[in-house]
Scaffold this motif. Structure first.
Motif, mmCIF file in Angstrom:
data_model
loop_
_atom_site.group_PDB
_atom_site.id
_atom_site.type_symbol
_atom_site.label_atom_id
_atom_site.label_comp_id
_atom_site.label_asym_id
_atom_site.label_seq_id
_atom_site.Cartn_x
_atom_site.Cartn_y
_atom_site.Cartn_z
ATOM 1 N N TYR A 62 -86.795 -144.607 -86.713
ATOM 2 C CA TYR A 62 -85.839 -143.659 -86.124
ATOM 3 C C TYR A 62 -84.516 -144.393 -86.008
ATOM 4 C CZ TYR A 62 -84.167 -140.023 -82.855
ATOM 5 O OH TYR A 62 -83.483 -138.997 -82.230
ATOM 6 N N LEU A 114 -93.657 -140.291 -83.104
ATOM 7 C CA LEU A 114 -92.413 -140.169 -83.855
ATOM 8 C C LEU A 114 -92.664 -139.381 -85.145
ATOM 9 C CD1 LEU A 114 -89.449 -141.101 -83.848
ATOM 10 C CD2 LEU A 114 -90.183 -143.184 -85.047
ATOM 11 N N ASP A 148 -87.016 -135.968 -85.932
ATOM 12 C CA ASP A 148 -85.710 -135.945 -86.578
ATOM 13 C C ASP A 148 -85.300 -134.521 -86.910
ATOM 14 O OD1 ASP A 148 -83.458 -137.397 -87.689
ATOM 15 O OD2 ASP A 148 -84.199 -136.811 -89.665
#
Length: 249
Positions: free
Chosen positions: A7, A26, A54
């Motif tokens: 990230y 994540l 994201d």
């Protein structure tokens, strides 16, 4: 749902250590970080578990509103907590907004303002939104999933939006934001005088005419987190609904 190993250049384990959370999930892309959080919480994920993506294909807002988020355009997260004071959960969005605003001030072009019950603004543009979803077991709250979305760059398809300035390092923002969100979930009881004063300083709507949740002039909030609207019939304490200002109606 697509998992990710980094990230903004940081590995999942490096980010977890930086944020001091017990578990970090994540993802490159998910439908909604809230959906992932509820699944993990039901499996016993500990308080402080953080889900970061994201990109979201079906982010969730209040009243079932759906939205999408482009890769790299913002911070999209959900935090799992297991609070013990049911009364405080009703005030959690306001407390989260207050603490988040203090953190985000340093990354914004002007002081972050709050719009009851769960939006953060810079100037006239919406910067971020909060959505808290709770799950109960009998009379006890089992967990809350705290969804938070913050624009890092202004989305072209959303008029009237705002974004942070002066940073492209989302991990840097998270390092300050996550502890603030966790601290907000530790608070108990009604809003204190200092919290009411802090909200009044950032209140986007105070003194302005609104159409919903009641027709009148916004006069702040009370210790229970209710929006106080001065109507022709007197003051009304609104505990649900959305705040629609006259100029936005």
């Amino acid at each position: 749902m697509i998992t990710s190993t980094t990230y903004d250049g940081r590995s999942a384990e490096t980010l977890r250590t930086l944020l001091d959370v017990p578990r970090l999930a994540l993802y490159d892309a998910v439908s909604s970080t809230l959906d992932v959080a509820h699944g993990l919480a039901a499996e016993g994920a500990p308080a402080g578990t953080l889900i970061v993506a994201d990109q979201q294909h079906a982010g969730r807002g209040r009243h079932g509103r759906r939205w999408t988020s482009a890769p790299g355009a913002g911070i999209w997260l959900t935090l799992i907590e297991r609070p013990v004071d049911p009364a405080a959960v009703q005030l959690l969005s306001l407390r989260l907004g207050l603490r988040a605003a203090r953190v985000l001030d340093r990354y914004a072009s002007s002081p972050v303002r709050l719009k009851w019950p769960n939006d953060l603004y810079v100037g006239a543009g919406k910067l971020a939104g909060i959505l808290v979803e709770s799950r109960w077991r009998d009379e006890r709250i089992d967990w809350v999933a705290i969804g938070f979305g913050i624009n890092i760059r202004v989305p072209a398809d959303i008029p009237g939006a705002a974004a942070l300035e002066g940073t492209s390092d989302r991990a840097e923002v998270l390092a300050e934001l996550v502890p603030a969100l966790r601290a907000a979930t530790d608070a108990r009881g009604l809003l204190g005088e200092h919290e009411l004063a802090a909200f009044a300083e950032r209140d986007l709507a105070r003194g302005r005419t609104c159409r919903e949740p009641a027709l009148g002039v916004v006069h702040g909030i009370d210790a229970r987190g209710a929006l106080i609207v001065r109507t022709a019939a007197g003051d009304v304490a609104c505990t649900s609904g959305s705040l629609v200002l006259e100029e936005d109606a």
